[in-house]
Design a protein around this motif. Structure first.
Motif, PDB file in Angstrom:
ATOM      1  N   ARG A 184       0.850  -1.191   0.000  1.00 35.52           N
ATOM      2  CA  ARG A 184       0.000   0.000   0.000  1.00 35.52           C
ATOM      3  C   ARG A 184       0.883   1.237   0.000  1.00 35.52           C
ATOM      4  N   LEU A 186       1.067   5.154   0.697  1.00 38.19           N
ATOM      5  CA  LEU A 186       0.255   6.109   1.463  1.00 38.19           C
ATOM      6  C   LEU A 186       0.835   7.519   1.386  1.00 38.19           C
ATOM      7  N   TYR A 188       0.164  11.216   3.357  1.00 44.43           N
ATOM      8  CA  TYR A 188      -0.527  11.975   4.397  1.00 44.43           C
ATOM      9  C   TYR A 188      -0.206  13.450   4.213  1.00 44.43           C
ATOM     10  N   ILE A 203      -3.983   8.330  10.194  1.00 43.54           N
ATOM     11  CA  ILE A 203      -4.646   7.012  10.243  1.00 43.54           C
ATOM     12  C   ILE A 203      -4.997   6.760  11.708  1.00 43.54           C
ATOM     13  N   HIS A 206      -5.416   1.598  15.308  1.00 40.96           N
ATOM     14  CA  HIS A 206      -5.872   0.310  14.784  1.00 40.96           C
ATOM     15  C   HIS A 206      -4.779  -0.734  14.985  1.00 40.96           C
ATOM     16  N   ASP A 208      -3.174  -4.265  12.716  1.00 43.61           N
ATOM     17  CA  ASP A 208      -3.224  -4.817  11.363  1.00 43.61           C
ATOM     18  C   ASP A 208      -3.820  -6.232  11.403  1.00 43.61           C
ATOM     19  N   LEU A 215       6.994  -2.022   7.037  1.00 45.00           N
ATOM     20  CA  LEU A 215       6.668  -0.651   6.647  1.00 45.00           C
ATOM     21  C   LEU A 215       7.921   0.178   6.408  1.00 45.00           C
ATOM     22  N   LEU A 223       4.240   8.289  12.878  1.00 44.85           N
ATOM     23  CA  LEU A 223       3.749   6.981  13.321  1.00 44.85           C
ATOM     24  C   LEU A 223       3.982   6.831  14.825  1.00 44.85           C
ATOM     25  N   HIS A 264      -1.619   1.070  16.766  1.00 44.36           N
ATOM     26  CA  HIS A 264      -0.757   2.168  16.290  1.00 44.36           C
ATOM     27  C   HIS A 264      -1.603   3.161  15.493  1.00 44.36           C
ATOM     28  N   VAL A 266      -1.230   7.216  13.001  1.00 48.01           N
ATOM     29  CA  VAL A 266      -0.375   8.271  12.439  1.00 48.01           C
ATOM     30  C   VAL A 266      -1.082   9.604  12.610  1.00 48.01           C
ATOM     31  N   ARG A 274       3.785  13.571   4.139  1.00 45.38           N
ATOM     32  CA  ARG A 274       4.397  12.319   4.612  1.00 45.38           C
ATOM     33  C   ARG A 274       3.999  11.168   3.680  1.00 45.38           C
ATOM     34  N   SER A 276       4.444   6.823   3.125  1.00 46.97           N
ATOM     35  CA  SER A 276       4.907   5.572   3.715  1.00 46.97           C
ATOM     36  C   SER A 276       4.415   4.419   2.845  1.00 46.97           C
ATOM     37  N   PRO A 278       3.466   0.555   3.595  1.00 42.59           N
ATOM     38  CA  PRO A 278       3.331  -0.716   4.307  1.00 42.59           C
ATOM     39  C   PRO A 278       3.120  -1.886   3.345  1.00 42.59           C
ATOM     40  N   PHE A 280       1.542  -5.675   3.691  1.00 42.64           N
ATOM     41  CA  PHE A 280       0.755  -6.525   4.598  1.00 42.64           C
ATOM     42  C   PHE A 280       0.834  -7.972   4.115  1.00 42.64           C
ATOM     43  N   SER A 340      -7.593  -3.043  11.670  1.00 46.76           N
ATOM     44  CA  SER A 340      -7.578  -2.751  10.247  1.00 46.76           C
ATOM     45  C   SER A 340      -6.616  -3.636   9.500  1.00 46.76           C
TER      46      SER A 340
HETATM   47  O1  LIG Z   1       1.909   5.126   7.516  1.00 47.61           O
HETATM   48  C1  LIG Z   1       2.305   4.538   8.518  1.00 47.61           C
HETATM   49  O2  LIG Z   1       3.362   4.848   9.075  1.00 47.61           O
HETATM   50  C2  LIG Z   1       1.478   3.426   9.128  1.00 47.61           C
HETATM   51  C3  LIG Z   1       0.434   2.841   8.222  1.00 47.61           C
HETATM   52  C4  LIG Z   1      -0.399   1.788   8.862  1.00 47.61           C
HETATM   53  O3  LIG Z   1      -0.387   1.594  10.045  1.00 47.61           O
HETATM   54  C5  LIG Z   1      -1.285   0.959   8.026  1.00 47.61           C
HETATM   55  O4  LIG Z   1      -1.413   1.255   6.829  1.00 47.61           O
HETATM   56  O5  LIG Z   1      -1.880  -0.009   8.548  1.00 47.61           O
END
Ligand SMILES: O=C(O)CCC(=O)C(=O)O
Ligand SMILES: [Fe+2]
Length: 347
Positions: A184, A186, A188, A203, A206, A208, A215, A223, A264, A266, A274, A276, A278, A280, A340
């Motif tokens: 994914r 991301l 922000y 975010i 939540h 995972d 990540l 984060l 965790h 964000v 920002r 990132s 991740p 999964f 999540s």
């Molecule tokens: O962007 C991040 O640092 C964390 C993202 C995250 O926790 C997620 O996508 O489940």
């Protein structure tokens, strides 16, 4: 008294070397983290820096496309978890405003004549590529090289995790064969300086869904991991080139709750954009998850019935979609945090 510490930065390179003492130290450090909150960072892995930089460029290129072009590959247009997710599409923490992030989801390239697609297996189908992007072929190939490198790193991390439980290093081999995973991207945007700290989230809080998440953060912080012993949010400081590793709900269940899938979130208060990435890792959809060896004391029962990866991870998706539907029908947000995965609550 427990001293709350941010997830430690561990040198993963002994995994690739011959120094048995250094390997044993790494395994012991990883075990400690898995027992505490399931979070640690690794440096000294073997993902090339050029590939990490290449994929970060892809992330920035994708999100800088005109909104209308991004929306040509909207995730709502498929049911197998691919494509673009608009800002504000998710609420992961009940009682907060929609998440201030946009995303782009990539998975294995599974053609429409593949049995996994035909039988609607977990997150299986073709990718939704932004075909209007300049040099899209280069974009696709960098994304897929990175996706494959993440599979390899997840397998290595699981070899170490197996050893933290005194299991054979190859214990997770069948689980990692033909594994399903989601990458994914991301973005922000900075939170407005006057935004309400109590409800504004990049975010929301939540956990995972899957087995492990790997990540990569850029240099912008935001984060945070919840530390229950002190009721604090600890910053996961960005380290260039490092991976934040965390266990997901399925691993916690697999270990009979010995290992932890931690909450965790964000909040991007940096004033900067920002980004990132991740990854999964769900695992082989047919693999049966039943209490791992060495996770229970004598006579202690298994807390969860055996189920397949597809049953557990797919079930988590269904539950979060159900919660999203419920949220849409109510004007009074509930108070619980939700769990999540890559798709979580799509509102
Ligand atoms: O962007 C991040 O640092 C964390 C993202 C995250 O926790 C997620 O996508 O489940
Ligand atoms: Fe997460």
């Amino acid at each position: 008294m427990t001293i709350a510490e941010a997830p430690p930065i561990l040198d993963f390179s002994p995994f690739y070397g011959k120094d048995e003492e250094a390997k044993a130290k790494l395994i012991a450090q990883v075990r400690k983290c898995c027992l505490h909150n399931g979070f640690f960072q690794i440096v000294g892995h073997n993902v090339p820096t050029e590939l990490q930089e290449g994929v970060l460029k892809c992330v920035k290129r994708f999100f800088s496309m005109p909104q209308a072009e991004k929306e040509l590959v909207l995730k709502e247009k498929n049911t197998w978890n691919r494509g673009y997710e608009k800002i504000g599409s998710q609420i992961l923490e009940a009682g907060t405003a929609p998440d201030l992030k946009e995303g782009f989801y990539i998975g294995e390239e599974i053609p429409t004549d593949h049995p996994y697609f035909i039988h609607k297996r977990l997150n299986s189908g073709p990718n939704f590529w932004p075909e209007t992007m300049e040099d899209v072929d280069e974009f696709k190939s960098t994304c897929m090289s990175y996706y494959n490198a993440m599979h390899a790193l997840a397998r290595d991390v699981l070899v170490v995790i197996a050893q933290t439980l005194d299991l054979d290093p190859r214990f997770f081999k069948d689980f990692t064969t033909d594994a399903v995973a989601t990458l994914r991207f991301l973005h922000y945007p900075p939170q407005p300086p006057d935004s309400d700290e109590k409800i504004s989230r990049g975010i929301g809080a939540h956990t995972d869904f899957g087995s492990v998440t790997l990540l990569m953060q850029d240099e912008v912080d935001g984060l945070q991991v919840y530390e229950k012993s002190t009721n604090e949010w600890l910053d996961v400081v960005p380290v260039k080139g490092a991976y934040v590793v965390n266990l997901g709900d399925m691993f916690q269940r697999w270990s009979n709750d010995l290992y932890v899938s931690n909450t965790h979130r964000v909040i991007n208060k940096s004033g900067k954009e920002r980004y990132s990435i991740p990854f999964f890792y769900s695992g082989n959809p047919d693999y049966k998850i039943e209490c791992l060896p060495n996770c229970r004391k004598e006579g202690e029962p298994a807390k969860y019935p055996p189920d397949s990866v597809e049953g557990i991870v797919g079930g988590s998706y269904k539950k979060s979609y159900g919660a999203a539907e419920a949220f849409k029908k109510t004007t009074t947000p509930a108070t619980a945090t939700v769990s999540s995965g890559p798709t979580a609550i799509a509102v």
